[in-house]
Design an enzyme around this catalytic site. Structure first.
Site, PDB file in Angstrom:
ATOM      1  N   LYS A   1     -76.528   0.899  -4.047  1.00  0.00           N
ATOM      2  CA  LYS A   1     -75.107   0.546  -4.082  1.00  0.00           C
ATOM      3  C   LYS A   1     -74.339   1.836  -4.353  1.00  0.00           C
ATOM      4  CE  LYS A   1     -71.817  -1.744  -7.205  1.00  0.00           C
ATOM      5  NZ  LYS A   1     -71.655  -2.775  -8.231  1.00  0.00           N
TER       6      LYS A   1
HETATM    7  C1  5RP Z   1     -71.021   0.100 -13.024  1.00  0.00           C
HETATM    8  C2  5RP Z   1     -71.025  -1.082 -12.148  1.00  0.00           C
HETATM    9  C3  5RP Z   1     -70.083  -2.169 -12.526  1.00  0.00           C
HETATM   10  O1  5RP Z   1     -70.596  -2.784 -13.613  1.00  0.00           O
HETATM   11  C4  5RP Z   1     -69.786  -3.127 -11.398  1.00  0.00           C
HETATM   12  O2  5RP Z   1     -70.952  -3.548 -10.760  1.00  0.00           O
HETATM   13  C5  5RP Z   1     -68.850  -2.440 -10.472  1.00  0.00           C
HETATM   14  O3  5RP Z   1     -68.347  -3.344  -9.527  1.00  0.00           O
HETATM   15  P1  5RP Z   1     -66.871  -3.081  -8.949  1.00  0.00           P
HETATM   16  O4  5RP Z   1     -66.678  -1.583  -8.936  1.00  0.00           O
HETATM   17  O5  5RP Z   1     -66.844  -3.659  -7.568  1.00  0.00           O
HETATM   18  O6  5RP Z   1     -65.891  -3.765  -9.894  1.00  0.00           O
HETATM   19  O7  5RP Z   1     -71.757  -1.134 -11.216  1.00  0.00           O
HETATM   20  O8  5RP Z   1     -71.489   1.215 -12.310  1.00  0.00           O
END
Ligand code: 5RP
Length: 262
Positions: free
Chosen positions: A174
Site C-alpha cells: 500500500k
Molecule cells: C498509517 C495508515 C493509516 O492508519 C491508514 O491506513 C491510512 O489510511 P488513509 O490515509 O486512507 O486515511 O496506514 O500509515
C-alpha cells in the site's frame, strides 16, 4: 503459492477484476479516536457491504465488527507508536501474533515500514518476521509504506519503499499516489494499492483513484477520504465504479452526487 495463500488473496483482490476497494479504519492504533472514527462500529457498519476488505486493528475488529460480516479482513499487526510521541512514529513493533490473526480468520495482515526513518531496520525486520510467519499459514502480507518524517514523498522514495517491501516478501504493498506512479508500479513485482491519504475534496480523491488505476494500481486502501466524506457510502460506490467498473472520474463523481442525494 499454496492454495490457502491464493484463496486469501482472492478474498482481497476480487477475481473478476483483479482489483480491490479496501476500507482503512486502523487509524486509532496511533491516533486514538480520530475524527470520523470516534465510534468505529457506527462508521464501519454502513460501509462494510461496499468494501472488498476492511483494514482494522484486532481491537476494533473484535469489539466493533460483526463476526457475521462477509467482508474480508486485512488485519493491522504492527504498531506501538502514538501521536503523543509524534517524533517516534516509526518506532513500531509487531503487536499481533500470526496465531491470533489466523484465529480471527483474517484474509491478510498489514505491517507498516518506514524506509529512511530512524527505525528503518526495525520496521523492515517487523515485515520480515511477519512474512516468515505468514507463509507458514498461507497468509498474505500487505506492507504499508509509511513516509519517514524527513523523507520526500516522490516516486524515487516510494519506488524504493515499495521495492524493498516486495523484496522482503510482502505479497501486496500500500503506497501513496505520486507523479511518476507508473514507475513505482513498474519497479514493484507485487500488486500495489493506493493509500487514500489526508482528506481532500471528493472529486480530487476520485481523480487520484483513477490516475492510480490507470497507472497500474490494483485498487485502493482508503480511510479518511471515505469516512470523512460528506456522504461516505456514496463515496465508496464512486470509488468502486472506478476500481471495478473502469468508470471515468466524471462518471464516478456523477454517481457520488446522485447517491449523495438519495
Ligand atoms: C498509517 C495508515 C493509516 O492508519 C491508514 O491506513 C491510512 O489510511 P488513509 O490515509 O486512507 O486515511 O496506514 O500509515
Amino acid at each position: 503459492m499454496d492454495w490457502g495463500m491464493q484463496n486469501r488473496l482472492s478474498q482481497i483482490l476480487k477475481p473478476d477484476s483483479g482489483h480491490t476497494v479496501m476500507l482503512a479504519v486502523d487509524h486509532g492504533y496511533f491516533q486514538g479516536p480520530t475524527s470520523g472514527l470516534e465510534e468505529p462500529g457506527k462508521t464501519i457498519e454502513p460501509l462494510l457491504p461496499y468494501a472488498d476488505a476492511l483494514m482494522p486493528t484486532r481491537g476494533v475488529l473484535r469489539e466493533c465488527v460483526s463476526p457475521d460480516t462477509q467482508t474480508s479482513i486485512v488485519l493491522r499487526v504492527s504498531g506501538g507508536n502514538t501521536m503523543a510521541r509524534v517524533d517516534e512514529l516509526s518506532d513500531e513493533i509487531i503487536t499481533t501474533s500470526m496465531k491470533d490473526a489466523v484465529s480471527l480468520n483474517v484474509a491478510g495482515v498489514a505491517v507498516s515500514v518506514y524506509v529512511g526513518s530512524a527505525h528503518q531496520k526495525q520496521t523492515l525486520q517487523n515485515l520480515s518476521d511477519v512474512v516468515n510467519q505468514a507463509v507458514k499459514y498461507g497468509m498474505p502480507v500487505l506492507a504499508v509504506t509509511a513516509v519517514g518524517k524527513d523523507m520526500v514523498r516522490d516516486s524515487r522514495y516510494l519506488s524504493l519503499s515499495c521495492r524493498v517491501a516486495a523484496e522482503l516478501g510482502a505479497h501486496m504493498v500500500k503506497t501513496y499516489y505520486c507523479e511518476g506512479f507508473e514507475d513505482v508500479v513498474r519497479g514493484c513485482p507485487v500488486p500495489i494499492v493506493m493509500a487514500g491519504g489526508k482528506k481532500i475534496p471528493e472529486k480530487d480523491a476520485l481523480t487520484l483513484t483513477h490516475k492510480a488505476i490507470q497507472g497500474g494500481a490494483k485498487g485502493v486502501d482508503m480511510g479518511r477520504n471515505i469516512f470523512r466524506s460528506e456522504a461516505p457510502v456514496a463515496m465508496m460506490k464512486a470509488v468502486r465504479a472506478i476500481v471495478h467498473e473502469n468508470a471515468s472520474v466524471d462518471e464516478a463523481f456523477d454517481l457520488f452526487n446522485t447517491e449523495k442525494n438519495t
